[in-house]
Motif scaffolding. Structure first.
Motif, PDB file in Angstrom:
ATOM      1  N   ASN A  99       0.834  -1.191   0.000  1.00  0.00           N
ATOM      2  CA  ASN A  99       0.000   0.000   0.000  1.00  0.00           C
ATOM      3  C   ASN A  99       0.872   1.246   0.000  1.00  0.00           C
ATOM      4  O   ASN A  99       1.945   1.257   0.618  1.00  0.00           O
ATOM      5  CB  ASN A  99      -0.889   0.049   1.247  1.00  0.00           C
ATOM      6  CG  ASN A  99      -1.885  -1.093   1.303  1.00  0.00           C
ATOM      7  OD1 ASN A  99      -2.027  -1.864   0.358  1.00  0.00           O
ATOM      8  ND2 ASN A  99      -2.587  -1.186   2.430  1.00  0.00           N
ATOM      9  N   ARG A 136       0.558   4.720   1.614  1.00  0.00           N
ATOM     10  CA  ARG A 136      -0.275   5.445   2.579  1.00  0.00           C
ATOM     11  C   ARG A 136       0.454   6.700   3.044  1.00  0.00           C
ATOM     12  O   ARG A 136       1.568   6.637   3.573  1.00  0.00           O
ATOM     13  CB  ARG A 136      -0.582   4.575   3.796  1.00  0.00           C
ATOM     14  CG  ARG A 136      -1.490   5.314   4.792  1.00  0.00           C
ATOM     15  CD  ARG A 136      -1.826   4.477   6.008  1.00  0.00           C
ATOM     16  NE  ARG A 136      -0.701   4.301   6.904  1.00  0.00           N
ATOM     17  CZ  ARG A 136      -0.187   3.124   7.231  1.00  0.00           C
ATOM     18  NH1 ARG A 136      -0.656   2.003   6.698  1.00  0.00           N
ATOM     19  NH2 ARG A 136       0.816   3.058   8.070  1.00  0.00           N
ATOM     20  N   TYR A 190      -3.837   5.216   0.053  1.00  0.00           N
ATOM     21  CA  TYR A 190      -4.563   5.592   1.265  1.00  0.00           C
ATOM     22  C   TYR A 190      -3.896   6.803   1.925  1.00  0.00           C
ATOM     23  O   TYR A 190      -2.748   7.135   1.643  1.00  0.00           O
ATOM     24  CB  TYR A 190      -4.596   4.420   2.257  1.00  0.00           C
ATOM     25  CG  TYR A 190      -5.166   3.152   1.689  1.00  0.00           C
ATOM     26  CD1 TYR A 190      -6.537   3.022   1.471  1.00  0.00           C
ATOM     27  CD2 TYR A 190      -4.336   2.078   1.352  1.00  0.00           C
ATOM     28  CE1 TYR A 190      -7.071   1.850   0.942  1.00  0.00           C
ATOM     29  CE2 TYR A 190      -4.869   0.907   0.824  1.00  0.00           C
ATOM     30  CZ  TYR A 190      -6.234   0.803   0.615  1.00  0.00           C
ATOM     31  OH  TYR A 190      -6.753  -0.346   0.081  1.00  0.00           O
ATOM     32  N   PHE A 191      -4.654   7.412   2.809  1.00  0.00           N
ATOM     33  CA  PHE A 191      -4.158   8.517   3.629  1.00  0.00           C
ATOM     34  C   PHE A 191      -4.524   8.211   5.076  1.00  0.00           C
ATOM     35  O   PHE A 191      -5.608   7.677   5.353  1.00  0.00           O
ATOM     36  CB  PHE A 191      -4.793   9.846   3.217  1.00  0.00           C
ATOM     37  CG  PHE A 191      -4.404  10.313   1.844  1.00  0.00           C
ATOM     38  CD1 PHE A 191      -3.399  11.255   1.670  1.00  0.00           C
ATOM     39  CD2 PHE A 191      -5.045   9.811   0.715  1.00  0.00           C
ATOM     40  CE1 PHE A 191      -3.042  11.685   0.400  1.00  0.00           C
ATOM     41  CE2 PHE A 191      -4.693  10.236  -0.556  1.00  0.00           C
ATOM     42  CZ  PHE A 191      -3.684  11.174  -0.712  1.00  0.00           C
ATOM     43  N   SER A 228      -5.435  10.337   6.951  1.00  0.00           N
ATOM     44  CA  SER A 228      -6.638  11.162   7.142  1.00  0.00           C
ATOM     45  C   SER A 228      -7.913  10.432   6.734  1.00  0.00           C
ATOM     46  O   SER A 228      -9.007  10.809   7.169  1.00  0.00           O
ATOM     47  CB  SER A 228      -6.507  12.472   6.356  1.00  0.00           C
ATOM     48  OG  SER A 228      -6.239  12.229   4.985  1.00  0.00           O
ATOM     49  N   ASP A 229      -7.783   9.375   5.911  1.00  0.00           N
ATOM     50  CA  ASP A 229      -8.960   8.550   5.596  1.00  0.00           C
ATOM     51  C   ASP A 229      -9.521   7.912   6.863  1.00  0.00           C
ATOM     52  O   ASP A 229     -10.705   7.549   6.914  1.00  0.00           O
ATOM     53  CB  ASP A 229      -8.593   7.419   4.614  1.00  0.00           C
ATOM     54  CG  ASP A 229      -8.179   7.942   3.249  1.00  0.00           C
ATOM     55  OD1 ASP A 229      -8.523   9.092   2.913  1.00  0.00           O
ATOM     56  OD2 ASP A 229      -7.500   7.186   2.519  1.00  0.00           O
ATOM     57  N   TYR A 230      -8.649   7.753   7.868  1.00  0.00           N
ATOM     58  CA  TYR A 230      -9.017   7.012   9.070  1.00  0.00           C
ATOM     59  C   TYR A 230      -9.243   7.929  10.276  1.00  0.00           C
ATOM     60  O   TYR A 230      -9.306   7.446  11.416  1.00  0.00           O
ATOM     61  CB  TYR A 230      -7.920   5.998   9.419  1.00  0.00           C
ATOM     62  CG  TYR A 230      -7.454   5.153   8.257  1.00  0.00           C
ATOM     63  CD1 TYR A 230      -8.369   4.546   7.399  1.00  0.00           C
ATOM     64  CD2 TYR A 230      -6.102   4.960   8.008  1.00  0.00           C
ATOM     65  CE1 TYR A 230      -7.954   3.773   6.331  1.00  0.00           C
ATOM     66  CE2 TYR A 230      -5.668   4.189   6.945  1.00  0.00           C
ATOM     67  CZ  TYR A 230      -6.594   3.605   6.099  1.00  0.00           C
ATOM     68  OH  TYR A 230      -6.176   2.839   5.040  1.00  0.00           O
ATOM     69  N   GLN A 283      -6.493  17.437   3.041  1.00  0.00           N
ATOM     70  CA  GLN A 283      -7.462  16.430   2.616  1.00  0.00           C
ATOM     71  C   GLN A 283      -8.847  16.661   3.245  1.00  0.00           C
ATOM     72  O   GLN A 283      -9.861  16.576   2.572  1.00  0.00           O
ATOM     73  CB  GLN A 283      -6.979  15.026   3.008  1.00  0.00           C
ATOM     74  CG  GLN A 283      -5.826  14.492   2.184  1.00  0.00           C
ATOM     75  CD  GLN A 283      -6.266  13.970   0.833  1.00  0.00           C
ATOM     76  OE1 GLN A 283      -5.989  14.577  -0.192  1.00  0.00           O
ATOM     77  NE2 GLN A 283      -6.982  12.869   0.817  1.00  0.00           N
ATOM     78  N   SER A 284      -8.855  16.925   4.551  1.00  0.00           N
ATOM     79  CA  SER A 284     -10.135  16.989   5.268  1.00  0.00           C
ATOM     80  C   SER A 284     -10.629  18.395   5.551  1.00  0.00           C
ATOM     81  O   SER A 284     -11.681  18.572   6.165  1.00  0.00           O
ATOM     82  CB  SER A 284     -10.006  16.215   6.587  1.00  0.00           C
ATOM     83  OG  SER A 284      -8.967  16.745   7.389  1.00  0.00           O
ATOM     84  N   SER A 292      -3.143   2.638  11.817  1.00  0.00           N
ATOM     85  CA  SER A 292      -3.370   2.638  10.361  1.00  0.00           C
ATOM     86  C   SER A 292      -2.881   1.332   9.748  1.00  0.00           C
ATOM     87  O   SER A 292      -3.538   0.757   8.873  1.00  0.00           O
ATOM     88  CB  SER A 292      -2.656   3.823   9.715  1.00  0.00           C
ATOM     89  OG  SER A 292      -3.186   5.052  10.159  1.00  0.00           O
ATOM     90  N   GLU A 317      -5.374  -1.522   7.847  1.00  0.00           N
ATOM     91  CA  GLU A 317      -5.093  -2.032   6.503  1.00  0.00           C
ATOM     92  C   GLU A 317      -4.628  -3.488   6.517  1.00  0.00           C
ATOM     93  O   GLU A 317      -4.260  -4.032   5.468  1.00  0.00           O
ATOM     94  CB  GLU A 317      -4.038  -1.155   5.829  1.00  0.00           C
ATOM     95  CG  GLU A 317      -4.500   0.273   5.589  1.00  0.00           C
ATOM     96  CD  GLU A 317      -3.413   1.162   4.990  1.00  0.00           C
ATOM     97  OE1 GLU A 317      -2.373   0.629   4.557  1.00  0.00           O
ATOM     98  OE2 GLU A 317      -3.610   2.391   4.972  1.00  0.00           O
TER      99      GLU A 317
END
Length: 557
Positions: A61, A63, A96-97, A99-101, A199-200, A217, A221
């Protein structure tokens, strides 16, 4: 792959596979922070993570560890993606980031609060540092450590809602303030930052610390083997503690030695200073150890992958000689780069017995190491340029270049006999007069004249004037930041770049495309810079022809 050739990480992975751990799956990740450009040290980590996953039919990945919006920018994200793909690796749909989580990480933080494993601390950063003690003395508990679960829950939620000022509160893990590993003395989990995120946006007012976001994280994953450099070895207990307390997927952190190369630095913070204070011309300056700078310099993906392979995977930090990196580049370019004629410091040669209006087009091989490279035509006429260093009026013994009263051959040309030098009013040689032997044409020589020196040249009337930038090491000491009391910028090499504006090259190079690499005969490897225009061609020196590392290895044998 033989048993002998396996490094310790491969041995761990194979052991896990044999035990059926995680169903034999191998999932790695490369987790850069988007606060700067990737450098040669990151290249080793990229090759390792993607390489071992590929070797064991696993996945990797990409990330981004984007947990500090104060230092991160979107253009760093794009540059990192470009560099990884340039190296020859792809994450497919696994981008992935952290920040996705953010919501999941917050929920896990709240879980720790609910379990009594985390508390909100109102202490200042200075007070927290003092509470931790030293390596020889235990720390002391924060006065806020015994807050109730209800109070911590309320305060943590209000931190998330943006009710408090930055720096006024943090969330800490409740572990052991007397732990021998200082990283385990109630480390920070969350801090308040009222900064918009790339991102957010403005959604969040709290951001997780690396030691919390990293293992969680990985766990989200289902990363099986989390490969990190040695500076994170003492952080592994925190990594394991969080995953155990949260009861999530048991990712495993494994540390390896980071890549250090002499005459350079690989700290993003220090590299950023070089950029911001204009010691260099940007992150992609060819003197920088960033992948974008190395790409602009003329390094190839294959040479960097070969370098990472030769360095190998170790458990102890060491410093690698930069000559090995240069050797890998020469080794790759030798079979790829077409040979061309370029005169860096031109001296005009007039062949007095050659017809004034005649131009011959000589056949020249593009690359003797690659038959498929074919041949090209290069002009030859009465007026030529040779390197100024290839002529001496009063040479020492065993000087086999051009000098009055001696013969010399021109590569892909004729044998010349040097008659005399023409000087200006200051006594400087500005022109050399020669005669040629008409029956000595390269490949058709019947003259019988024996010569020991061969020079390269560029025909004058078709020559193209270009700019050439010669590069040397950015620093003039092996370890620029070895002494913390000395500013590493004082070791910058003032001769790290020299710009030549009157270089003459053969006409074929007018067709070069940005990023195309050539070997300039007897000079080294050069790449056409992306800032070039049709009117102004700029060639950057990738590496000289000398190979001190290879010679050193030969002597050892």
């Amino acid at each position: 792959m033989s048993e002998k050739s396996k490094n310790f990480i491969e041995q761990i992975i194979e052991g896990d596979i044999q035990k059926g751990k995680h169903g034999g799956a191998v999932r790695t990740r490369f987790p850069p922070e988007p606060n700067g450009y990737l450098h040669i040290g990151h290249a080793k980590a990229i090759c390792l993570n993607f390489g071992v996953a590929n070797d064991y039919n696993g996945t990797t990945n990409l990330r981004f560890d984007d947990t500090n919006p104060a230092t991160e920018e979107e253009h760093y994200v794009e540059s990192i993606k470009k560099d990884i793909q340039w190296l020859g690796y792809d994450w497919d749909d696994r981008l992935y980031f952290a920040s996705d989580y953010f919501q999941q990480l917050y929920d896990y933080g709240m879980q720790l609060v609910e379990q009594g494993d985390a508390y909100v601390d109102d202490s200042s950063s200075e007070e927290i540092a003092a509470q931790k003690g030293t390596v020889t003395t235990p720390g002391i508990n924060s006065p806020y450590r015994e807050r109730t679960i209800e109070e911590n829950r309320d305060l943590f939620q209000r931190m998330k809602n943006g009710e408090f000022e930055e720096g006024s509160r943090v969330l800490r893990a409740r572990i052991d303030m007397a732990h021998p590993n200082m990283n385990m003395r109630d480390p920070l989990i969350y801090r308040i930052k009222n900064v918009p995120h790339h991102q957010s946006g403005d959604t969040w007012h709290i951001y997780p610390m690396y030691d919390f976001a990293h293992p969680v994280s990985d766990s989200i994953e289902n990363i099986t083997h989390s490969l990190c450099t040695l500076e994170f070895e003492n952080h592994r207990p925190i990594y394991d503690w969080f995953l155990e307390k949260l009861g999530t997927f048991p990712s495993r952190q494994i540390e390896f030695a980071r890549l250090n190369v002499n005459y350079t630095i690989t700290s993003k913070r220090k590299l950023r200073r070089l950029v911001e204070e204009c010691f260099v011309d940007g992150w992609d300056d060819p003197r920088m150890p960033t992948l974008s700078g190395m790409r602009r310099r003329g390094f190839t993906p294959a040479s960097i992958r070969q370098f990472a392979g030769k360095v190998g995977v170790a458990k102890r930090d060491n410093v690698i000689d930069i000559s090995l990196l240069e050797h890998c580049l020469r080794d790759d370019l030798n079979a790829k780069a077409n040979r061309m004629m370029a005169i860096l410091h031109p001296l005009k040669v007039v062949i007095t017995n050659y017809p004034e209006d005649k131009v011959e087009w000589m056949e020249a091989e593009n690359n003797p190491e690659n038959e498929a490279a074919g041949i090209r035509k290069m002009p030859f006429s009465r007026e030529l340029y040779i390197e100024r260093e290839d002529f001496m009026e009063d040479p020492p013994k065993k000087y086999f270049r051009m000098t009055p009263g001696k013969h010399v051959r021109l590569k892909h040309g004729y044998i010349l006999f040097c008659e005399k030098a023409i000087k200006d009013e200051n006594g400087e040689v500005v022109e050399v007069h020669c005669t040629y032997a008409p029956d000595s044409k390269s490949g058709e020589d019947t003259s019988g004249i024996k010569v020991r020196g061969t020079l390269h040249y560029v025909e004058a009337t078709h020559a193209r004037q270009v700019e050439v930038r010669l590069y040397d090491r950015l620093f003039n000491v092996p370890i620029p930041d070895e002494n913390p009391d000395v500013d590493y910028t004082t070791h910058i090499n003032p001769e790290s770049r020299k710009v030549l504006t009157e270089v003459m090259v053969e006409p074929e190079l007018a067709n070069a495309q940005p990023g195309e690499i050539f070997q300039f005969f007897r000079k080294g490897y050069f790449i056409l810079d992306p800032d070039s225009t049709d009117e102004h061609l700029i060639f950057n020196q990738a590496v000289a022809l000398r190979d001190s590392w290879a010679k050193m290895q030969k002597k050892k044998k």
